[in-house]
Design a protein around this motif. Structure first.
Motif, PDB file in Angstrom:
ATOM      1  N   GLU A   1      -7.236   1.156  -6.541  1.00 33.60           N
ATOM      2  CA  GLU A   1      -8.688   1.034  -6.507  1.00 33.60           C
ATOM      3  C   GLU A   1      -8.909   0.274  -7.973  1.00 33.60           C
ATOM      4  O   GLU A   1      -9.647  -0.838  -8.192  1.00 33.60           O
TER       5      GLU A   1
ATOM      6  N   ARG B   1     -12.311   0.287  11.203  1.00 29.20           N
ATOM      7  CA  ARG B   1     -12.162   1.271  10.049  1.00 29.20           C
ATOM      8  C   ARG B   1     -11.176   0.825   9.048  1.00 29.20           C
ATOM      9  O   ARG B   1     -11.690   0.992   7.929  1.00 29.20           O
ATOM     10  N   TYR B   2     -10.047   0.508   9.609  1.00 28.29           N
ATOM     11  CA  TYR B   2      -9.166  -0.086   8.680  1.00 28.29           C
ATOM     12  C   TYR B   2      -9.586  -1.199   8.083  1.00 28.29           C
ATOM     13  O   TYR B   2      -9.648  -1.313   6.631  1.00 28.29           O
TER      14      TYR B   2
ATOM     15  N   ILE C   1       0.750  -1.240  -0.035  1.00 31.87           N
ATOM     16  CA  ILE C   1      -0.005  -0.094  -0.117  1.00 31.87           C
ATOM     17  C   ILE C   1       0.675   1.361  -0.026  1.00 31.87           C
ATOM     18  O   ILE C   1       0.353   2.248  -0.639  1.00 31.87           O
TER      19      ILE C   1
ATOM     20  N   ASP D   1      -0.777  -5.519   1.460  1.00 34.17           N
ATOM     21  CA  ASP D   1       0.170  -5.333   2.533  1.00 34.17           C
ATOM     22  C   ASP D   1       0.388  -3.937   3.023  1.00 34.17           C
ATOM     23  O   ASP D   1       0.841  -3.090   2.564  1.00 34.17           O
ATOM     24  N   ALA D   2      -0.351  -3.879   4.076  1.00 33.22           N
ATOM     25  CA  ALA D   2      -0.803  -2.391   4.561  1.00 33.22           C
ATOM     26  C   ALA D   2      -0.088  -2.203   6.041  1.00 33.22           C
ATOM     27  O   ALA D   2       0.142  -1.193   6.581  1.00 33.22           O
TER      28      ALA D   2
ATOM     29  N   THR E   1     -14.338  -1.542   1.177  1.00 33.87           N
ATOM     30  CA  THR E   1     -14.564  -0.577   0.274  1.00 33.87           C
ATOM     31  C   THR E   1     -13.613  -1.067  -1.205  1.00 33.87           C
ATOM     32  O   THR E   1     -13.856  -1.145  -2.170  1.00 33.87           O
TER      33      THR E   1
ATOM     34  N   ALA F   1     -12.071  -0.234   5.085  1.00 36.06           N
ATOM     35  CA  ALA F   1     -11.387   0.162   4.167  1.00 36.06           C
ATOM     36  C   ALA F   1     -10.937  -0.872   3.124  1.00 36.06           C
ATOM     37  O   ALA F   1     -11.153  -0.709   1.986  1.00 36.06           O
ATOM     38  N   PHE F   2     -10.116  -1.728   3.808  1.00 38.61           N
ATOM     39  CA  PHE F   2      -9.441  -2.929   2.743  1.00 38.61           C
ATOM     40  C   PHE F   2     -10.364  -4.004   2.495  1.00 38.61           C
ATOM     41  O   PHE F   2     -10.648  -4.518   1.387  1.00 38.61           O
TER      42      PHE F   2
END
Lengths: 273, 273
Positions: free
Chosen positions: B76, B106-107, B61, B94-95, B114, B110-111
């Motif tokens: 995206e 929330r993370y 990421i 890979d964040a 989203t 997101a992954f």
């Protein structure tokens, strides 16, 4: 930003308050949802109202990332607004990043260059070569997680490593990193008495202290054990300020809450000899 | 994705190769820089060429985040392309994220939601309540950093905590987390012999192994100590495949490199009894 400028601002405003911009569409006043960019509209109103009482803003990046591209746009707008209108503010990307060398450099560029943050929070698990790339940036600061304020902190951080707790090992070892003078540390306020030991290892470093207020830490306790002659503390409040009211008066109420904390801080600052 | 589907794909392709999409504008072939979205153009060509030889793709990421909004758009697009055209692929963000409870959620959103990744890498420093929010997502996997392949791994990960190295403590403790059956672990290949001890603690978990090839690890060594009856390994290669050629034949050459690794993997797979 130079650390001297942050200290000067603290003396001028008699505040070492950091406002955490944990902006949540489910919690902001409903009337803002009609705006084109509700997150930015909320942040702008909060900044306009609270800036006399604080010295730093800390967007928690997860809150923006969760909304995808729109969230990143809101974050970039917030940073552009802050840097244009309140360049004296110390800005913290609460990102808790960390990766191997070249990859860390990329994160550093994203936050220090692309978005022009003054500082970023970093996780220490991957060690020296994951932290040092952030320390190379002149005038920027790296805030290493030492002791966090959540329950999970006891899983690893407080475990004994070669004779001292892991978080102390993180403090000791990180002091040897190249550029260590640009390090600050996250230390949760729910364990204020730990600050006494922490100050033995890092007597002068700035500490970012979350968890005062809502999470139960006491400002007086934090200052008793953690304050230095150059203050050395940034105390964060997020929800307690942002969501003190969810009506039309949200910004006014946020300012009132921030001012209350500022006044407590003024008392603590006056005790420094 | 269910773990059984990943295993089935490995058997079908005779490969447990993960291609790391560490896409760097300074390294991709020059002729792609004319494209509207060079990062996506590069990723698409790499995916089109290498997908017969691998079972997973892992965008790092940081490489996308460094380019700001444009980088997120490229990420995206890459994920949309992968999920539409190669839904069988196991995708890894890979964040190396990690934060307190609500923020971790929330993370995760997101992954997992989203961007629709199958999995994400997570740092363990903040403990249980920073990891468990990721483990709540059905059909998604959380890949916890245990032993990384960089030099800084020796700063903390290999230090002794209550009688065993910190990375072993991370393995042991994380097994008690709610949803632990959705955990995998990052284990650097530069320390393949460590895999023997690791398999005593997590005999069946999938391990994501970076550092084979360019960083000096040996596939044979990794398999000797790490492979299980259900494979239990994803071995990553990034630069060795992506930048094997920087000419017009970059995708073809990347496919050739991927196929070479796949053929080595086929031999290792044939040894499983």
């Amino acid at each position: 930003m130079k650390i001297e400028d942050l200290i000067a601002q603290i003396h001028q405003k008699k505040s070492f308050l950091c406002v955490g911009l944990d902006t949540d569409l489910d919690k902001i006043p409903e009337h803002l949802l009609k705006e084109e960019d509700p997150i930015f509209a909320f942040n702008k109103a909060i900044i306009d109202a609270t800036h006399p009482y604080c010295v730093a803003y800390k967007p928690n990046i997860a809150f923006y990332e969760a909304y995808g591209l729109e969230g990143w746009k809101s974050l970039e707008r917030t940073m552009a607004y802050l840097n244009a209108n309140h360049p004296e503010m110390f800005t913290i990307a609460d990102a808790k990043r960390g990766d191997i060398g070249n990859t860390s450099t990329r994160y550093a560029k994203a936050f220090f260059e692309t978005m022009d943050f003054d500082s970023i929070t970093i996780a220490p698990y991957m060690g020296k070569d994951s932290v040092e790339p952030f320390l190379e940036f002149e005038g920027r600061h790296t805030i290493l997680l030492a002791l966090t304020s959540n329950q999970g902190a006891f899983d690893f951080q407080t475990k004994n490593v070669d004779g001292q707790e892991l978080y102390k090992e993180v403090l000791s070892v990180s002091k040897t990193y190249k550029g260590a003078e640009r390090l600050m540390y996250v230390v949760g306020a729910t364990k204020a008495s730990y600050l006494e030991d922490i100050r033995e290892i890092v007597p002068e470093s700035f500490l970012l202290v979350p968890g005062v207020g809502a999470q139960g830490g006491s400002l007086q306790e934090v200052c008793k054990y953690g304050i230095t002659k150059d203050i050395g503390l940034l105390v964060n409040s997020s929800r307690g300020i942002l969501y003190a009211s969810t009506g039309l008066d949200f910004a006014e109420t946020a300012a009132k809450k921030a001012q209350e904390i500022q006044q407590e801080m003024q008392i603590e600052l006056s005790k420094i000899k």
